[in-house]
Scaffold this motif. Structure first.
Motif, PDB file in Angstrom:
ATOM      1  N   LYS A 171      48.625  25.879 -19.324  1.00  0.00           N
ATOM      2  CA  LYS A 171      49.268  27.176 -19.468  1.00  0.00           C
ATOM      3  C   LYS A 171      48.631  28.154 -18.496  1.00  0.00           C
ATOM      4  O   LYS A 171      47.456  28.055 -18.179  1.00  0.00           O
ATOM      5  CB  LYS A 171      49.090  27.690 -20.904  1.00  0.00           C
ATOM      6  N   PRO A 172      49.409  29.114 -17.968  1.00  0.00           N
ATOM      7  CA  PRO A 172      48.857  30.067 -17.036  1.00  0.00           C
ATOM      8  C   PRO A 172      47.698  30.843 -17.653  1.00  0.00           C
ATOM      9  O   PRO A 172      47.705  31.180 -18.830  1.00  0.00           O
ATOM     10  CB  PRO A 172      50.048  30.996 -16.728  1.00  0.00           C
ATOM     11  N   SER A 173      46.687  31.108 -16.836  1.00  0.00           N
ATOM     12  CA  SER A 173      45.574  31.927 -17.296  1.00  0.00           C
ATOM     13  C   SER A 173      46.023  33.371 -17.386  1.00  0.00           C
ATOM     14  O   SER A 173      47.084  33.744 -16.912  1.00  0.00           O
ATOM     15  CB  SER A 173      44.395  31.790 -16.330  1.00  0.00           C
ATOM     16  N   ASN A 174      45.172  34.217 -17.982  1.00  0.00           N
ATOM     17  CA  ASN A 174      45.558  35.600 -18.220  1.00  0.00           C
ATOM     18  C   ASN A 174      45.845  36.363 -16.944  1.00  0.00           C
ATOM     19  O   ASN A 174      46.635  37.297 -16.932  1.00  0.00           O
ATOM     20  CB  ASN A 174      44.441  36.314 -18.999  1.00  0.00           C
ATOM     21  N   ASP A 175      45.164  35.961 -15.831  1.00  0.00           N
ATOM     22  CA  ASP A 175      45.353  36.697 -14.590  1.00  0.00           C
ATOM     23  C   ASP A 175      46.438  36.085 -13.712  1.00  0.00           C
ATOM     24  O   ASP A 175      46.660  36.497 -12.605  1.00  0.00           O
ATOM     25  CB  ASP A 175      44.046  36.784 -13.791  1.00  0.00           C
ATOM     26  N   MET A 176      47.164  35.088 -14.239  1.00  0.00           N
ATOM     27  CA  MET A 176      48.263  34.480 -13.485  1.00  0.00           C
ATOM     28  C   MET A 176      49.567  35.118 -13.916  1.00  0.00           C
ATOM     29  O   MET A 176      49.757  35.447 -15.077  1.00  0.00           O
ATOM     30  CB  MET A 176      48.307  32.972 -13.734  1.00  0.00           C
ATOM     31  N   ASP A 177      50.478  35.319 -12.966  1.00  0.00           N
ATOM     32  CA  ASP A 177      51.754  35.944 -13.265  1.00  0.00           C
ATOM     33  C   ASP A 177      52.478  35.185 -14.365  1.00  0.00           C
ATOM     34  O   ASP A 177      52.477  33.961 -14.411  1.00  0.00           O
ATOM     35  CB  ASP A 177      52.619  35.996 -12.016  1.00  0.00           C
ATOM     36  N   VAL A 178      53.135  35.918 -15.252  1.00  0.00           N
ATOM     37  CA  VAL A 178      53.799  35.305 -16.395  1.00  0.00           C
ATOM     38  C   VAL A 178      55.015  34.490 -15.971  1.00  0.00           C
ATOM     39  O   VAL A 178      55.499  33.653 -16.722  1.00  0.00           O
ATOM     40  CB  VAL A 178      54.228  36.392 -17.409  1.00  0.00           C
ATOM     41  N   ASP A 179      55.538  34.717 -14.758  1.00  0.00           N
ATOM     42  CA  ASP A 179      56.713  33.978 -14.323  1.00  0.00           C
ATOM     43  C   ASP A 179      56.339  32.659 -13.654  1.00  0.00           C
ATOM     44  O   ASP A 179      57.177  32.025 -13.020  1.00  0.00           O
ATOM     45  CB  ASP A 179      57.573  34.827 -13.380  1.00  0.00           C
ATOM     46  N   GLY A 180      55.089  32.222 -13.811  1.00  0.00           N
ATOM     47  CA  GLY A 180      54.694  30.910 -13.327  1.00  0.00           C
ATOM     48  C   GLY A 180      54.365  30.839 -11.862  1.00  0.00           C
ATOM     49  O   GLY A 180      54.445  29.759 -11.261  1.00  0.00           O
ATOM     50  N   VAL A 181      53.988  31.938 -11.249  1.00  0.00           N
ATOM     51  CA  VAL A 181      53.629  31.931  -9.830  1.00  0.00           C
ATOM     52  C   VAL A 181      52.281  31.240  -9.648  1.00  0.00           C
ATOM     53  O   VAL A 181      51.301  31.593 -10.286  1.00  0.00           O
ATOM     54  CB  VAL A 181      53.579  33.366  -9.262  1.00  0.00           C
ATOM     55  N   VAL A 182      52.253  30.236  -8.788  1.00  0.00           N
ATOM     56  CA  VAL A 182      51.027  29.490  -8.513  1.00  0.00           C
ATOM     57  C   VAL A 182      50.394  29.953  -7.211  1.00  0.00           C
ATOM     58  O   VAL A 182      49.174  30.112  -7.122  1.00  0.00           O
ATOM     59  CB  VAL A 182      51.335  27.975  -8.456  1.00  0.00           C
ATOM     60  N   LEU A 183      51.213  30.165  -6.193  1.00  0.00           N
ATOM     61  CA  LEU A 183      50.755  30.681  -4.906  1.00  0.00           C
ATOM     62  C   LEU A 183      51.379  32.047  -4.679  1.00  0.00           C
ATOM     63  O   LEU A 183      52.603  32.193  -4.747  1.00  0.00           O
ATOM     64  CB  LEU A 183      51.179  29.744  -3.772  1.00  0.00           C
ATOM     65  N   ASP A 184      50.553  33.038  -4.427  1.00  0.00           N
ATOM     66  CA  ASP A 184      51.036  34.398  -4.198  1.00  0.00           C
ATOM     67  C   ASP A 184      50.294  34.951  -2.984  1.00  0.00           C
ATOM     68  O   ASP A 184      49.111  35.296  -3.075  1.00  0.00           O
ATOM     69  CB  ASP A 184      50.783  35.255  -5.436  1.00  0.00           C
ATOM     70  N   SER A 227      41.106  37.134   7.443  1.00  0.00           N
ATOM     71  CA  SER A 227      40.734  38.425   8.031  1.00  0.00           C
ATOM     72  C   SER A 227      41.267  39.590   7.209  1.00  0.00           C
ATOM     73  O   SER A 227      40.622  40.634   7.108  1.00  0.00           O
ATOM     74  CB  SER A 227      41.273  38.520   9.468  1.00  0.00           C
ATOM     75  N   ALA A 228      42.457  39.417   6.621  1.00  0.00           N
ATOM     76  CA  ALA A 228      43.057  40.488   5.816  1.00  0.00           C
ATOM     77  C   ALA A 228      44.167  39.890   4.968  1.00  0.00           C
ATOM     78  O   ALA A 228      44.593  38.748   5.159  1.00  0.00           O
ATOM     79  CB  ALA A 228      43.611  41.592   6.714  1.00  0.00           C
ATOM     80  N   GLY A 229      44.628  40.689   4.000  1.00  0.00           N
ATOM     81  CA  GLY A 229      45.723  40.259   3.145  1.00  0.00           C
ATOM     82  C   GLY A 229      45.254  39.862   1.760  1.00  0.00           C
ATOM     83  O   GLY A 229      44.058  39.745   1.489  1.00  0.00           O
ATOM     84  N   ARG A 230      46.236  39.645   0.874  1.00  0.00           N
ATOM     85  CA  ARG A 230      45.949  39.258  -0.505  1.00  0.00           C
ATOM     86  C   ARG A 230      46.407  37.825  -0.738  1.00  0.00           C
ATOM     87  O   ARG A 230      47.527  37.453  -0.379  1.00  0.00           O
ATOM     88  CB  ARG A 230      46.673  40.195  -1.478  1.00  0.00           C
ATOM     89  N   VAL A 231      45.540  37.009  -1.346  1.00  0.00           N
ATOM     90  CA  VAL A 231      45.850  35.621  -1.633  1.00  0.00           C
ATOM     91  C   VAL A 231      45.445  35.305  -3.068  1.00  0.00           C
ATOM     92  O   VAL A 231      44.295  35.517  -3.459  1.00  0.00           O
ATOM     93  CB  VAL A 231      45.127  34.657  -0.673  1.00  0.00           C
ATOM     94  N   SER A 232      46.386  34.795  -3.862  1.00  0.00           N
ATOM     95  CA  SER A 232      46.101  34.362  -5.225  1.00  0.00           C
ATOM     96  C   SER A 232      46.613  32.936  -5.376  1.00  0.00           C
ATOM     97  O   SER A 232      47.790  32.660  -5.133  1.00  0.00           O
ATOM     98  CB  SER A 232      46.789  35.285  -6.238  1.00  0.00           C
ATOM     99  N   VAL A 233      45.719  32.038  -5.763  1.00  0.00           N
ATOM    100  CA  VAL A 233      46.065  30.632  -5.959  1.00  0.00           C
ATOM    101  C   VAL A 233      45.658  30.257  -7.378  1.00  0.00           C
ATOM    102  O   VAL A 233      44.490  30.322  -7.738  1.00  0.00           O
ATOM    103  CB  VAL A 233      45.349  29.730  -4.947  1.00  0.00           C
ATOM    104  N   LEU A 234      46.634  29.900  -8.210  1.00  0.00           N
ATOM    105  CA  LEU A 234      46.388  29.634  -9.623  1.00  0.00           C
ATOM    106  C   LEU A 234      45.663  30.812 -10.277  1.00  0.00           C
ATOM    107  O   LEU A 234      44.774  30.644 -11.099  1.00  0.00           O
ATOM    108  CB  LEU A 234      45.582  28.343  -9.793  1.00  0.00           C
ATOM    109  N   GLY A 235      46.072  32.021  -9.873  1.00  0.00           N
ATOM    110  CA  GLY A 235      45.524  33.228 -10.469  1.00  0.00           C
ATOM    111  C   GLY A 235      44.167  33.633  -9.964  1.00  0.00           C
ATOM    112  O   GLY A 235      43.552  34.564 -10.509  1.00  0.00           O
ATOM    113  N   THR A 236      43.650  32.983  -8.928  1.00  0.00           N
ATOM    114  CA  THR A 236      42.304  33.250  -8.428  1.00  0.00           C
ATOM    115  C   THR A 236      42.335  33.418  -6.912  1.00  0.00           C
ATOM    116  O   THR A 236      43.105  32.734  -6.224  1.00  0.00           O
ATOM    117  CB  THR A 236      41.363  32.083  -8.793  1.00  0.00           C
ATOM    118  N   ASP A 237      41.491  34.301  -6.401  1.00  0.00           N
ATOM    119  CA  ASP A 237      41.301  34.408  -4.954  1.00  0.00           C
ATOM    120  C   ASP A 237      40.472  33.210  -4.511  1.00  0.00           C
ATOM    121  O   ASP A 237      39.307  33.070  -4.916  1.00  0.00           O
ATOM    122  CB  ASP A 237      40.557  35.703  -4.630  1.00  0.00           C
TER     123      ASP A 237
END
Length: 321
Positions: free
Chosen positions: A4-17, A68-78
């Protein structure tokens, strides 16, 4: 297999953001404002010419390279700050590696599996049983063989098994079927479909085999010049660039060719008018290869124009000084 998605993962099931991802080496931008998302159970193919930034993108997502820059979330974690628990949820299949030649196949998988035991949960039992995994990748008959005795295709299957041993929720595949014979390639494609459909494993793959990408991927992203220049299904991308199908036929000893966006309707009218006189009918829709080449060429031409304009502005500035 997926948790199940962790608390910091999007509720719509996003794995890579990924948003605004940039990577610069010195004064050269390898990645420029790369933005995309992928969800549970989605198979995404990342295509692009050599030097486009595919490997850099994946290494950043895997946590092996700092951006170098930008936001990356993978399974709710940087991934830049991920721990071992996060790594246990991610599988990586590299293009090739050649260590552990003296190990026997089952022993090697069992050994790697021990690293995942501390990260097992009720929802995701880890590791994947070695026998079941060998059956899944078609290596049961070689369980007792030493790794160094495997053929190239068998070794590639073992590479895939090693990437799967921890039952990953997210799997990175870099040229996964390189060296596989047609039957092994077919079986691997079936395995990818089952991982996504039955276990909701998210898969991001790179390949130079465009037919393979079209067969495996729910979505295709084309990376060129450090930017994603297209993102969609193969059909969506084809409609974006081609717009028309090509219809060829013979009639009365002559050959004809016609381009139309409504090929089905055109063929109906063709038979209504000429009936059995129509022969050698062929309808050719734009392939992913056509789409890929058109998009990359379009981007490269645009980049060349931009660079030329920039150089012109620079020369004007120098002249003004």
């Amino acid at each position: 297999m997926a948790t199940k998605p962790s608390n910091d993962m999007d509720v719509d099931g996003v794995v890579l953001d990924v948003e605004g991802l940039r990577m610069r080496y010195g004064t050269t931008d390898v990645l420029r404002d790369v933005t995309f998302r992928a969800r549970h159970g989605e198979v995404v193919a990342l295509l692009g010419p050599n030097g486009a930034g595919k490997t850099t993108t994946i290494e950043i997502l895997e946590g092996f390279r700092m951006r170098s820059a930008g936001r990356v979330s993978v399974l709710g974690t940087d991934p830049a700050h991920a721990d071992e628990e996060w790594r246990a949820r991610v599988g990586v299949v590299l293009q090739s590696w050649r260590d552990h030649g003296k190990w026997r196949v089952r022993e090697l998988l069992a050994h790697f599996g021990t690293y995942y035991v501390p990260y097992a949960t009720d929802a995701v039992p880890r590791p994947w049983d070695a026998g079941q995994l060998l059956a899944a990748v078609g290596l049961s008959a070689h369980a007792g063989d030493k790794v160094r005795t495997l053929s190239g295709g068998q070794r590639r299957r073992l590479d895939v098994a090693i990437g799967l041993v921890g039952r990953p929720e997210l799997l990175f595949l870099d040229e996964p079927t390189a060296g596989l014979d047609p039957r092994a390639r077919y079986e691997f494609h079936d395995l990818v479909h089952r991982l996504a459909a039955e276990h909701r494993t998210t898969i991001l793959l790179t390949t130079h085999d465009l037919a393979e990408a079209e067969k495996l991927a729910d979505r295709i992203m084309i990376l060129s010049g450090g930017r994603i220049v297209a993102d969609g299904t193969a059909e969506e991308l084809a409609r974006r660039t081609a717009g028309a199908d090509e219809v060829r036929w013979t009639c009365g000893g002559r050959r004809f060719r016609h381009e139309t966006a409504q090929s089905t309707q055109f063929v109906r009218e063709l038979f209504r008018e000429h009936g059995e006189a129509v022969g050698e009918l062929e309808v050719r829709r734009a392939s992913l290869e056509d789409t890929y080449m058109a998009l990359v060429r379009e981007h490269e031409q645009g980049s060349g124009a931009d660079e030329a304009a920039g150089a012109g502005e620079e020369r004007q500035a120098v002249t003004a000084r």
